[in-house]
Every structure is written in C-alpha cells, then in structure tokens.
Design an enzyme around this catalytic site. Sequence first.
Site, PDB file in Angstrom:
ATOM      1  N   PRO A  51       3.011   4.058   1.587  1.00 21.96           N
ATOM      2  CA  PRO A  51       4.037   4.058   2.718  1.00 21.96           C
ATOM      3  C   PRO A  51       3.547   4.357   4.006  1.00 21.96           C
ATOM      4  O   PRO A  51       3.793   3.462   5.000  1.00 21.96           O
ATOM      5  CB  PRO A  51       5.190   5.173   2.221  1.00 21.96           C
ATOM      6  CG  PRO A  51       5.159   5.157   0.740  1.00 21.96           C
ATOM      7  CD  PRO A  51       3.747   5.109   0.497  1.00 21.96           C
TER       8      PRO A  51
ATOM      9  N   ASP B   1       0.821  -1.123  -0.140  1.00 20.71           N
ATOM     10  CA  ASP B   1      -0.098  -0.063  -0.043  1.00 20.71           C
ATOM     11  C   ASP B   1       0.822   1.378   0.040  1.00 20.71           C
ATOM     12  O   ASP B   1       2.150   1.083  -0.047  1.00 20.71           O
ATOM     13  CB  ASP B   1      -0.887   0.046   1.173  1.00 20.71           C
ATOM     14  CG  ASP B   1      -2.258   0.643   0.880  1.00 20.71           C
ATOM     15  OD1 ASP B   1      -2.381   1.568   0.417  1.00 20.71           O
ATOM     16  OD2 ASP B   1      -3.153   0.023   1.157  1.00 20.71           O
TER      17      ASP B   1
ATOM     18  N   ARG C  33       1.583 -28.801   3.558  1.00 22.37           N
ATOM     19  CA  ARG C  33       1.272 -30.013   3.797  1.00 22.37           C
ATOM     20  C   ARG C  33       1.944 -31.186   4.008  1.00 22.37           C
ATOM     21  O   ARG C  33       1.356 -32.363   4.510  1.00 22.37           O
ATOM     22  CB  ARG C  33       0.097 -30.122   2.378  1.00 22.37           C
ATOM     23  CG  ARG C  33      -0.897 -29.281   2.386  1.00 22.37           C
ATOM     24  CD  ARG C  33      -1.350 -28.940   0.943  1.00 22.37           C
ATOM     25  NE  ARG C  33      -0.504 -28.052   0.136  1.00 22.37           N
ATOM     26  CZ  ARG C  33      -0.627 -27.712  -1.014  1.00 22.37           C
ATOM     27  NH1 ARG C  33      -1.742 -28.103  -1.608  1.00 22.37           N
ATOM     28  NH2 ARG C  33       0.261 -26.852  -1.395  1.00 22.37           N
TER      29      ARG C  33
HETATM   30  O1  C5P Z   1       1.449 -26.972   1.564  1.00 24.04           O
HETATM   31  P1  C5P Z   1       2.532 -26.132   1.386  1.00 24.04           P
HETATM   32  O2  C5P Z   1       3.767 -26.749   1.663  1.00 24.04           O
HETATM   33  O3  C5P Z   1       2.427 -26.166  -0.434  1.00 24.04           O
HETATM   34  O4  C5P Z   1       2.010 -24.491   1.761  1.00 24.04           O
HETATM   35  C1  C5P Z   1       3.303 -23.641   1.307  1.00 24.04           C
HETATM   36  C2  C5P Z   1       2.733 -22.435   1.940  1.00 24.04           C
HETATM   37  O5  C5P Z   1       3.710 -21.362   1.483  1.00 24.04           O
HETATM   38  C3  C5P Z   1       1.286 -21.864   1.892  1.00 24.04           C
HETATM   39  O6  C5P Z   1       1.053 -21.326   2.961  1.00 24.04           O
HETATM   40  C4  C5P Z   1       1.931 -20.956   0.671  1.00 24.04           C
HETATM   41  O7  C5P Z   1       0.671 -19.868   0.433  1.00 24.04           O
HETATM   42  C5  C5P Z   1       2.976 -20.451   0.969  1.00 24.04           C
HETATM   43  N1  C5P Z   1       3.781 -19.940  -0.141  1.00 24.04           N
HETATM   44  C6  C5P Z   1       4.178 -20.527  -1.381  1.00 24.04           C
HETATM   45  N2  C5P Z   1       4.666 -20.059  -2.641  1.00 24.04           N
HETATM   46  C7  C5P Z   1       5.205 -18.643  -2.421  1.00 24.04           C
HETATM   47  C8  C5P Z   1       4.871 -18.003  -1.167  1.00 24.04           C
HETATM   48  C9  C5P Z   1       4.226 -18.546  -0.054  1.00 24.04           C
HETATM   49  O8  C5P Z   1       3.829 -21.797  -1.319  1.00 24.04           O
HETATM   50  N3  C5P Z   1       5.770 -18.053  -3.376  1.00 24.04           N
END
Ligand code: C5P
Length: 226
Positions: free
Chosen positions: A62, A60, A205
């Site tokens: 600054p 957003d 996950r």
């Molecule tokens: O379940 P998983 O290991 O894929 O989750 C990865 C986490 O990292 C999620 O919260 C996702 O939103 C976040 N994330 C990502 N890639 C990015 C930035 C954040 O997977 N470039």
Amino acid sequence: MIVALDYPGAQDALDMATRLSPELCRLKVGKELFTRAGPALVEQLQAQGFEIFLDLKFHDIPNTVAGAVRAAADLGVWMINVHAGGGRRMMEAAREAVDAGTHRPLLIGVTVLTSLSDADLAELGYAETAAQRVTRLAALAADSGLDGVVCSAQEAATLRAQRGDAFKLVTPGIRLAGDAAGDQRRVLTPGQALALGADYLVVGRSVTAAPDPLDALQRVRAELAA
Ligand code: C5P
C-alpha cells in the site's frame, strides 16, 4: 474514446498524436512508452491538449502504491489504474493518495488480465473462474473506493448490472467493423460495447493502424452517435 499509443518511443507517439484531435479522443500511455519516454512525453501530449490515461497498473504494498499514485496524479493525468488483486488496503491507500492531492485523476482497477484463462487461474491456485474473479474483484474495487474497472466489453453488461451507473467501465478489445482482430481473442465494435454499458472505449490499432487515423476516429464517433 481513448486511443492507445502502443509505441516504443516518444517520436512515434507524438507523430500519431499530431494526426489525432483532443476534441475526439483521449490518449493512453502504457508501460513500454512510459518506461522509455517518461513524464516528459506525458507533459508534451498534455500541452497539445490531450487528456491522458496513464496505464501503469500499479501493484505493490500500500505505501509504495500510494506514492506511485501521488506521483502520477502530480503529472496532471486524467486517469490512472492499479491492480485490484493488490487487495483492499492497497486500493484504499491509492484512493487516499488521490483524494489528498489537488489534481484528482479517475482511479480505475484492473480485475483479471484478459490474457489469463481459467486454466491459468487454476495453476495460480485460484478456485474461481475468470468470470467469477472479475465479479469479486470489481466488487472489492468498488468497496475500496475506486471509480471503476477495466473490463472486456463482454463483461460490461454484468458489471453494469452489479455495480450501478456511477461505476466507470473502461473496455479495450474494440474493432471497427471489418478490421482485423489481431491478437485480441474477443472483439466488439464500438456500438456493441456502448450498448453493453461501457463508459470509455480503449481503441488501439483500429485507429492507429488505419490509413487515416482521424477518419477512423470520426467513423467510431459516427457509429457511437448512431
Ligand atoms: O490495438 P488494440 O485495440 O488491441 O489495443 C488495445 C489496448 O488496450 C492495448 O494498449 C492493450 O494493452 C490494452 N488492453 C487490452 N486488454 C486488456 C487491458 C488492456 O487490450 N484487458
């Protein structure tokens, strides 16, 4: 290790937290969970001993970002982030807001969302590839006083070489060997990410969907130690 609590509500997040251990991981609270459960959940998780990465990716003007960053720091969280695409003055305002507080979370930049392809960037009017833009925005984030960036493990080696050892690299897209990639396009194991120069691994996950999340965490630890 940072475990992503990607849940729609507080109870699921708290249930998962009780199956993990603050000795073995930190926790990431993102936009969906925070929008539903708010500061109260962050405080409950911290009361259980967990350090929190509040992943709200502020972007957003600054003055507004500085206020949001102050509010996040006042929650006592360990790490916060802003979009590097908000520009130098926005990031410098965030830096000043953190430094003016008594509690100073790590301040991390988001460079290019991994959901954006080179074609998406072209459609947005950017002439650079995603890789070029990551390099540019990481340099600007460093120059604006940020502590590091979120990046894919594939980008980590290049950014480590470009930005030096003190710049923090936070890498999602981690899978334990044998786990399903799911919606992630490019995944690496914890050991591979560490070898490429990552400081903090965001694991969702692979831990939270495991039959025994604590056991999965310990397997990640063992892989990193090896
Ligand atoms: O379940 P998983 O290991 O894929 O989750 C990865 C986490 O990292 C999620 O919260 C996702 O939103 C976040 N994330 C990502 N890639 C990015 C930035 C954040 O997977 N470039």
